[in-house]
Design an enzyme around this catalytic site. Structure first.
Site, mmCIF file in Angstrom:
data_model
loop_
_atom_site.group_PDB
_atom_site.id
_atom_site.type_symbol
_atom_site.label_atom_id
_atom_site.label_comp_id
_atom_site.label_asym_id
_atom_site.label_seq_id
_atom_site.Cartn_x
_atom_site.Cartn_y
_atom_site.Cartn_z
ATOM 1 N N ARG A 164 -13.634 -9.725 -4.122
ATOM 2 C CA ARG A 164 -12.936 -9.094 -2.904
ATOM 3 C C ARG A 164 -12.798 -7.679 -2.846
ATOM 4 O O ARG A 164 -12.282 -7.243 -3.792
ATOM 5 C CB ARG A 164 -11.944 -9.813 -2.459
ATOM 6 C CG ARG A 164 -11.258 -9.157 -1.060
ATOM 7 C CD ARG A 164 -9.551 -9.829 -0.740
ATOM 8 N NE ARG A 164 -9.056 -9.406 0.287
ATOM 9 C CZ ARG A 164 -8.333 -8.250 0.488
ATOM 10 N NH1 ARG A 164 -8.101 -7.246 -0.667
ATOM 11 N NH2 ARG A 164 -7.804 -7.717 1.534
ATOM 12 N N THR B 270 0.731 -1.254 0.044
ATOM 13 C CA THR B 270 -0.023 0.059 -0.065
ATOM 14 C C THR B 270 0.741 1.384 -0.059
ATOM 15 O O THR B 270 1.827 1.433 0.430
ATOM 16 C CB THR B 270 -0.934 -0.064 1.195
ATOM 17 O OG1 THR B 270 -1.629 -1.126 1.361
ATOM 18 C CG2 THR B 270 -1.760 1.112 1.323
ATOM 19 N N GLY C 275 -6.503 -6.489 5.125
ATOM 20 C CA GLY C 275 -7.683 -5.757 4.693
ATOM 21 C C GLY C 275 -8.861 -6.105 5.606
ATOM 22 O O GLY C 275 -9.687 -5.121 6.056
#
Length: 160
Positions: A70, A42, A95
């Site tokens: 997802r 990320t 997540g």
């Protein structure tokens, strides 16, 4: 297309558990898989302007071979990304745990309702609210305080 069409040399290397860790990515596991399959990770950005207005943005590197359909935490406001008049927060990590914990929003809520400073709120949320998962985050308060829990790259820049 047959599934074998989608198996590439690069993809095979991501799942070769015997390969030494690259790019300083830990051999620690997340969701039962080696951490190295989560790279690239990320990218998060949090900012505060001269008037104390905060903003946050999060872009995920994605989860290799994720389940079809997802949705990760990055696009969910309050989970992986959140900004308000108190702080801006951008998260990274598992997540599903980040979503269940509404991690980014909780930092702001702890500041607002408990009166914690930014780093105190970040520590509280990661230690007490994170729902059985691993996560890190970057955050900035409306006073310019910065909190960061990952060993990532932090840059401070000013534009006129």
């Amino acid at each position: 297309m047959d599934n074998s069409f989608f198996i590439t040399e690069e993809n095979l290397h991501m799942f070769d558990y015997r390969m030494p860790s690259t790019n300083n990515v830990s051999m620690e596991k997340m969701n039962g898989l080696p951490m190295k399959i989560y790279a690239p990770e990320t990218v998060g950005c949090v900012v505060v302007d001269s008037q104390g207005r905060c903003a946050a943005a999060t872009s995920t590197g994605g989860l290799t071979n994720k389940m079809s359909g997802r949705i990760g935490d990055s696009p969910l406001i309050g989970a992986g990304t959140y900004a308000c008049n108190m702080c801006g927060v951008s998260c990274t990590g598992e997540g599903e745990a980040i979503i269940r914990s509404t991690l980014a929003r909780d930092v702001a809520a702890i500041m607002e309702y408990k009166g914690y400073k930014l780093q105190e709120a970040v520590d509280f949320v990661l230690n007490k609210r994170l729902d059985e998962g691993k996560a890190g985050l970057i955050a900035v308060s409306n006073h310019g305080e910065v909190a960061m829990t990952e060993n990532g790259i932090m840059e401070v820049k000013i534009w006129d």
